[in-house]
Design an enzyme around this catalytic site. Sequence first.
Site, PDB file in Angstrom:
ATOM      1  CE  LYS A 136      -4.401  -1.780   1.403  1.00  0.00           C
ATOM      2  NZ  LYS A 136      -5.572  -1.736   2.269  1.00  0.00           N
ATOM      3  CE  LYS A 180      -6.460  -7.140  -1.084  1.00  0.00           C
ATOM      4  NZ  LYS A 180      -7.070  -7.114   0.197  1.00  0.00           N
ATOM      5  CE  LYS A 230     -13.730  -2.841   1.923  1.00  0.00           C
ATOM      6  NZ  LYS A 230     -12.453  -2.843   2.641  1.00  0.00           N
TER       7      LYS A 230
HETATM    8  N1  AQP Z   1      -9.876 -10.343  -2.843  1.00  0.00           N
HETATM    9  C1  AQP Z   1     -10.227 -10.885  -1.690  1.00  0.00           C
HETATM   10  N2  AQP Z   1     -10.484 -12.210  -1.605  1.00  0.00           N
HETATM   11  C2  AQP Z   1     -10.843 -12.772  -0.420  1.00  0.00           C
HETATM   12  N3  AQP Z   1     -10.987 -12.070   0.730  1.00  0.00           N
HETATM   13  C3  AQP Z   1     -10.743 -10.760   0.695  1.00  0.00           C
HETATM   14  N4  AQP Z   1     -10.798  -9.786   1.635  1.00  0.00           N
HETATM   15  C4  AQP Z   1     -10.477  -8.608   1.074  1.00  0.00           C
HETATM   16  N5  AQP Z   1     -10.193  -8.759  -0.236  1.00  0.00           N
HETATM   17  C5  AQP Z   1     -10.364 -10.089  -0.507  1.00  0.00           C
HETATM   18  C6  AQP Z   1     -11.165 -10.000   3.033  1.00  0.00           C
HETATM   19  O1  AQP Z   1     -12.221  -9.111   3.347  1.00  0.00           O
HETATM   20  C7  AQP Z   1     -12.122  -8.739   4.719  1.00  0.00           C
HETATM   21  C8  AQP Z   1     -12.261  -7.265   4.878  1.00  0.00           C
HETATM   22  O2  AQP Z   1     -11.204  -6.610   4.213  1.00  0.00           O
HETATM   23  P1  AQP Z   1     -10.719  -5.165   4.670  1.00  0.00           P
HETATM   24  O3  AQP Z   1     -11.840  -4.219   4.637  1.00  0.00           O
HETATM   25  O4  AQP Z   1     -10.001  -5.275   5.964  1.00  0.00           O
HETATM   26  O5  AQP Z   1      -9.698  -4.714   3.644  1.00  0.00           O
HETATM   27  P2  AQP Z   1      -8.630  -5.448   2.833  1.00  0.00           P
HETATM   28  O6  AQP Z   1      -8.300  -6.801   3.351  1.00  0.00           O
HETATM   29  O7  AQP Z   1      -7.467  -4.552   2.726  1.00  0.00           O
HETATM   30  O8  AQP Z   1      -9.464  -5.632   1.534  1.00  0.00           O
HETATM   31  P3  AQP Z   1      -9.797  -4.653   0.384  1.00  0.00           P
HETATM   32  O9  AQP Z   1     -11.167  -4.941  -0.094  1.00  0.00           O
HETATM   33  O10 AQP Z   1      -8.708  -4.729  -0.588  1.00  0.00           O
HETATM   34  O11 AQP Z   1      -9.872  -3.228   1.031  1.00  0.00           O
HETATM   35  P4  AQP Z   1      -8.913  -1.993   0.877  1.00  0.00           P
HETATM   36  O12 AQP Z   1      -8.794  -1.759  -0.586  1.00  0.00           O
HETATM   37  O13 AQP Z   1      -9.629  -0.899   1.595  1.00  0.00           O
HETATM   38  O14 AQP Z   1      -7.614  -2.352   1.491  1.00  0.00           O
HETATM   39  C9  AQP Z   1     -10.781  -9.254   5.227  1.00  0.00           C
HETATM   40  O15 AQP Z   1     -11.006 -10.436   5.988  1.00  0.00           O
HETATM   41  C10 AQP Z   1     -10.038  -9.597   3.969  1.00  0.00           C
HETATM   42  O16 AQP Z   1      -9.131 -10.660   4.173  1.00  0.00           O
END
Ligand code: AQP
Length: 339
Positions: A118, A200, A203
């Site tokens: 990030k 992956k 968001k």
């Molecule tokens: N691509 C993915 N496949 C499976 N699980 C996923 N998670 C996130 N992306 C995937 C799981 O969703 C939960 C919540 O995630 P988060 O809000 O803590 O953020 P993150 O893991 O950093 O996921 P994002 O969607 O990519 O958010 P941003 O972009 O804001 O960082 C977690 O249990 C995560 O493992």
Amino acid sequence: MAQREARSGRVFSGIQPSGELHLGNYLGAVRHWVTAQEARNAFYCIVDLHAMSLPWEPAELRARTVETGALLIACGLDPKRSGLFVQSQVPAHAELSWILSCVARMGELRRMVQFKEKSMGASESVGVGLFTYPVLQAADVLLYRASGVPVGEDQRQHIELMRDLAVRFNRRFGDTFVAPHAEIAASGARIMSLDDPTQKMSKSVGGPGSKVLLIDPPEAITKKIRSAVTDSGRRVAAGEGKPALTNLITLYALAEGSSVAAVEERFSSAGYGEFKSALADLLVATLAPIRQRYDELISDRAETERLLGSGAAAAAEVAETTMRDVRARVGLPERAAPS
Ligand code: AQP
């Protein structure tokens, strides 16, 4: 006492209101939260403080926090069964985070892959919050003495760090925390981007075509699946060298509740076009009830805010019990009970 909590099998997990929830969040995490609430004592948290670790818009953050709550309820979380609350409404998260940051080491935080990804090589200019994010996350879980943390694969390293912090704290100050473990599903723990299957689904990273949002209308879902990249070749088959098809077939299998092999078998004589149409239809049908329930809930934001407020009050009681122990052990004064 820590052992007793470990046996109780409490679970805790969180999600950032940093964007709109996508299929990866649902398949990798949220659907397991819904299952866990049936049999276990569960706490789920909308981690708005975490969402401030990258640049944010205040009005957007406030709106998304409530929307994320409504969407989690629409996915099946039941605030009567599990604790569902907003992180910043329980101040103990920030307090414990500071104490744990005095236990954590620079070297172990520097090794965190998510920070490296990030910060994208600009580690000198990103906010300190992005660096200390895993410490706040450790505080989130340790406060509730949860033994299990249902998450996607991307969070494995952070859960290992929180175990290390729990063990180090307990050694230094006495048995206080449960050392939690990650509960990562065998399938769906890493859903990949639709336009770049080496990344992956996320968001905050990737354009609209990279992810199916849980509240996407049917036409948008169909368009995104039709435009999803595929691999060279013609067969609908998963495996080595086929990251795009492996991802799409996995989505189909998870949405249907079958296996990758069963999906390959079903589409063994189909082309990519036919398979993608069937996948789009399946996802539209799977997400329709979530979207419908979300639309109902979000038309009354005050009710979702009320549910989150009572969730925070219940969570704060559990958190405060832990904090009383922590303060006593690390040498902080007792607090007078609020009059
Ligand atoms: N691509 C993915 N496949 C499976 N699980 C996923 N998670 C996130 N992306 C995937 C799981 O969703 C939960 C919540 O995630 P988060 O809000 O803590 O953020 P993150 O893991 O950093 O996921 P994002 O969607 O990519 O958010 P941003 O972009 O804001 O960082 C977690 O249990 C995560 O493992």
